[in-house]
Design a protein around this motif. Structure first.
Motif, PDB file in Angstrom:
ATOM      1  N   ASN A  92      47.289  60.679  50.031  1.00  0.00           N
ATOM      2  CA  ASN A  92      46.872  61.350  48.805  1.00  0.00           C
ATOM      3  C   ASN A  92      47.794  61.021  47.636  1.00  0.00           C
ATOM      4  O   ASN A  92      47.392  61.110  46.469  1.00  0.00           O
ATOM      5  CB  ASN A  92      46.824  62.860  49.018  1.00  0.00           C
ATOM      6  CG  ASN A  92      45.722  63.266  49.982  1.00  0.00           C
ATOM      7  OD1 ASN A  92      44.731  62.566  50.117  1.00  0.00           O
ATOM      8  ND2 ASN A  92      45.894  64.397  50.645  1.00  0.00           N
ATOM      9  N   THR A 152      43.985  57.606  40.333  1.00  0.00           N
ATOM     10  CA  THR A 152      44.700  56.761  41.279  1.00  0.00           C
ATOM     11  C   THR A 152      43.764  55.656  41.750  1.00  0.00           C
ATOM     12  O   THR A 152      42.549  55.695  41.518  1.00  0.00           O
ATOM     13  CB  THR A 152      45.173  57.565  42.494  1.00  0.00           C
ATOM     14  OG1 THR A 152      44.023  58.020  43.228  1.00  0.00           O
ATOM     15  CG2 THR A 152      46.007  58.764  42.070  1.00  0.00           C
ATOM     16  N   ARG A 154      42.701  54.964  44.736  1.00  0.00           N
ATOM     17  CA  ARG A 154      41.691  55.434  45.674  1.00  0.00           C
ATOM     18  C   ARG A 154      40.670  56.323  44.989  1.00  0.00           C
ATOM     19  O   ARG A 154      39.476  56.282  45.314  1.00  0.00           O
ATOM     20  CB  ARG A 154      42.352  56.166  46.838  1.00  0.00           C
ATOM     21  CG  ARG A 154      41.461  56.392  48.054  1.00  0.00           C
ATOM     22  CD  ARG A 154      40.898  55.068  48.571  1.00  0.00           C
ATOM     23  NE  ARG A 154      41.957  54.175  48.951  1.00  0.00           N
ATOM     24  CZ  ARG A 154      42.422  54.028  50.181  1.00  0.00           C
ATOM     25  NH1 ARG A 154      41.909  54.730  51.144  1.00  0.00           N
ATOM     26  NH2 ARG A 154      43.375  53.179  50.449  1.00  0.00           N
ATOM     27  N   GLU A 155      41.110  57.136  44.042  1.00  0.00           N
ATOM     28  CA  GLU A 155      40.176  57.962  43.283  1.00  0.00           C
ATOM     29  C   GLU A 155      39.185  57.090  42.520  1.00  0.00           C
ATOM     30  O   GLU A 155      37.986  57.374  42.489  1.00  0.00           O
ATOM     31  CB  GLU A 155      40.937  58.872  42.310  1.00  0.00           C
ATOM     32  CG  GLU A 155      41.681  60.012  42.971  1.00  0.00           C
ATOM     33  CD  GLU A 155      42.614  60.725  42.021  1.00  0.00           C
ATOM     34  OE1 GLU A 155      43.156  61.769  42.424  1.00  0.00           O
ATOM     35  OE2 GLU A 155      42.811  60.233  40.889  1.00  0.00           O
ATOM     36  N   TRP A 180      37.526  53.365  52.307  1.00  0.00           N
ATOM     37  CA  TRP A 180      38.803  53.326  53.026  1.00  0.00           C
ATOM     38  C   TRP A 180      38.894  52.150  53.993  1.00  0.00           C
ATOM     39  O   TRP A 180      39.959  51.895  54.536  1.00  0.00           O
ATOM     40  CB  TRP A 180      39.021  54.635  53.781  1.00  0.00           C
ATOM     41  CG  TRP A 180      39.627  55.717  52.946  1.00  0.00           C
ATOM     42  CD1 TRP A 180      40.955  56.046  52.869  1.00  0.00           C
ATOM     43  CD2 TRP A 180      38.951  56.625  52.061  1.00  0.00           C
ATOM     44  NE1 TRP A 180      41.134  57.084  51.995  1.00  0.00           N
ATOM     45  CE2 TRP A 180      39.938  57.472  51.480  1.00  0.00           C
ATOM     46  CE3 TRP A 180      37.619  56.799  51.695  1.00  0.00           C
ATOM     47  CZ2 TRP A 180      39.616  58.469  50.568  1.00  0.00           C
ATOM     48  CZ3 TRP A 180      37.295  57.796  50.783  1.00  0.00           C
ATOM     49  CH2 TRP A 180      38.272  58.609  50.232  1.00  0.00           C
ATOM     50  N   THR A 189      40.889  63.821  54.371  1.00  0.00           N
ATOM     51  CA  THR A 189      41.290  62.822  53.380  1.00  0.00           C
ATOM     52  C   THR A 189      40.240  62.708  52.294  1.00  0.00           C
ATOM     53  O   THR A 189      40.556  62.678  51.099  1.00  0.00           O
ATOM     54  CB  THR A 189      41.493  61.451  54.060  1.00  0.00           C
ATOM     55  OG1 THR A 189      42.530  61.561  55.040  1.00  0.00           O
ATOM     56  CG2 THR A 189      41.882  60.397  53.036  1.00  0.00           C
ATOM     57  N   HIS A 193      40.533  63.918  48.160  1.00  0.00           N
ATOM     58  CA  HIS A 193      40.236  63.013  47.052  1.00  0.00           C
ATOM     59  C   HIS A 193      39.082  63.542  46.195  1.00  0.00           C
ATOM     60  O   HIS A 193      39.115  63.427  44.967  1.00  0.00           O
ATOM     61  CB  HIS A 193      39.919  61.612  47.582  1.00  0.00           C
ATOM     62  CG  HIS A 193      41.141  60.830  47.956  1.00  0.00           C
ATOM     63  ND1 HIS A 193      41.767  60.982  49.159  1.00  0.00           N
ATOM     64  CD2 HIS A 193      41.860  59.912  47.259  1.00  0.00           C
ATOM     65  CE1 HIS A 193      42.816  60.185  49.209  1.00  0.00           C
ATOM     66  NE2 HIS A 193      42.899  59.522  48.072  1.00  0.00           N
ATOM     67  N   TRP A 196      40.512  66.278  43.968  1.00  0.00           N
ATOM     68  CA  TRP A 196      41.243  65.747  42.817  1.00  0.00           C
ATOM     69  C   TRP A 196      40.276  65.173  41.785  1.00  0.00           C
ATOM     70  O   TRP A 196      40.471  65.341  40.577  1.00  0.00           O
ATOM     71  CB  TRP A 196      42.231  64.676  43.277  1.00  0.00           C
ATOM     72  CG  TRP A 196      43.500  65.255  43.821  1.00  0.00           C
ATOM     73  CD1 TRP A 196      43.876  65.350  45.126  1.00  0.00           C
ATOM     74  CD2 TRP A 196      44.557  65.837  43.057  1.00  0.00           C
ATOM     75  NE1 TRP A 196      45.094  65.957  45.235  1.00  0.00           N
ATOM     76  CE2 TRP A 196      45.541  66.259  43.989  1.00  0.00           C
ATOM     77  CE3 TRP A 196      44.760  66.043  41.696  1.00  0.00           C
ATOM     78  CZ2 TRP A 196      46.712  66.884  43.573  1.00  0.00           C
ATOM     79  CZ3 TRP A 196      45.941  66.664  41.281  1.00  0.00           C
ATOM     80  CH2 TRP A 196      46.904  67.069  42.222  1.00  0.00           C
TER      81      TRP A 196
END
Length: 225
Positions: A92, A152, A154-155, A180, A189, A193, A196
């Motif tokens: 994260n 981020t 991944r976001e 992923w 996980t 995300h 967020w």
């Protein structure tokens, strides 16, 4: 071939990683401290960083936070720590993957390939638009109602994947596989995300605007009604 920075204070492990990665035709530089890693990343463009957590000057988790402040380079955590809550926390915090020692060279190579594929692959040469949300896939920039979103890596990957399929319910298994690059994983996980992302989109799970979760089915992104 990739440009790799190995951040590892154990000389034996460090030498083994350098040898195997070099044999695999990668260009490798290595350091033994977090501060050296930060200096290297600031001065040299790397394709991926392999980061140990047990560094002598700074804990790797703090080093990851500082790395994320100066570069968007993919980071693979390589450590003996196997606490699940810490793994989730580091993912994260911006880690792209997490390997628990000991691991095989083949395992590391496969994870590197997946991370590099994600970082180099773009969905399309276009700007995605969903309501007041605009996502420039190539420049990796997102704007909501004219205001830039600070996301981020991944976001951004998660948001752009959903925005490319507006109104389509995407199963969690597909998100794990496509965003992923994992065939299995912890739903927590994804939930973190999504939480967020909702916060940055100005919404909550109870009062969604763009992101809608269908319990037991998946997630979809659609313009506010």
């Amino acid at each position: 071939m990739a440009s790799v920075l190995v951040v590892e204070d154990d000389q034996f492990v460090r030498s083994a990683l350098i040898r195997h990665l070099t044999e695999a035709a990668h260009t490798v530089r290595s350091v033994g401290t977090a501060l050296e890693a930060l200096r290297e990343v600031a001065q040299v463009g790397f394709d991926v960083v392999i980061l140990d957590l047990g560094l002598p000057d700074l804990d790797g988790a703090e080093a990851l936070k500082m790395l994320r402040g100066i570069a968007d380079v993919p980071v693979i955590i390589a450590t003996a720590r196997d606490d699940e809550s810490e793994i989730v926390r580091l993912l994260n915090a911006g880690a792209d993957d997490y390997l628990i020692k000991p691991f095989s060279v083949e395992h590391l190579s496969a994870r590197m390939t997946a991370v590099l594929r994600r970082s180099r692959t773009h969905e399309a040469d276009r700007v995605l638009r969903v309501g007041g949300l605009q996502i420039d896939v190539l420049r990796r920039q997102a704007v909501l109602d004219g205001a830039p979103l600070e996301l981020t890596r991944r976001e951004f990957d998660l948001l752009s994947f959903l925005a490319a399929r507006p109104g389509v319910v995407v199963a969690r298994r597909e998100l794990l596989s496509e965003v992923w690059q994992q065939s299995y994983g912890d739903d927590q996980t994804i939930d973190v995300h999504l939480s967020w992302l909702r916060r940055k989109l100005g919404e909550t799970a109870a009062r969604p605007r763009y992101l809608h979760t269908l319990r037991g089915v998946g997630v979809k992104l659609e313009p506010p009604r």
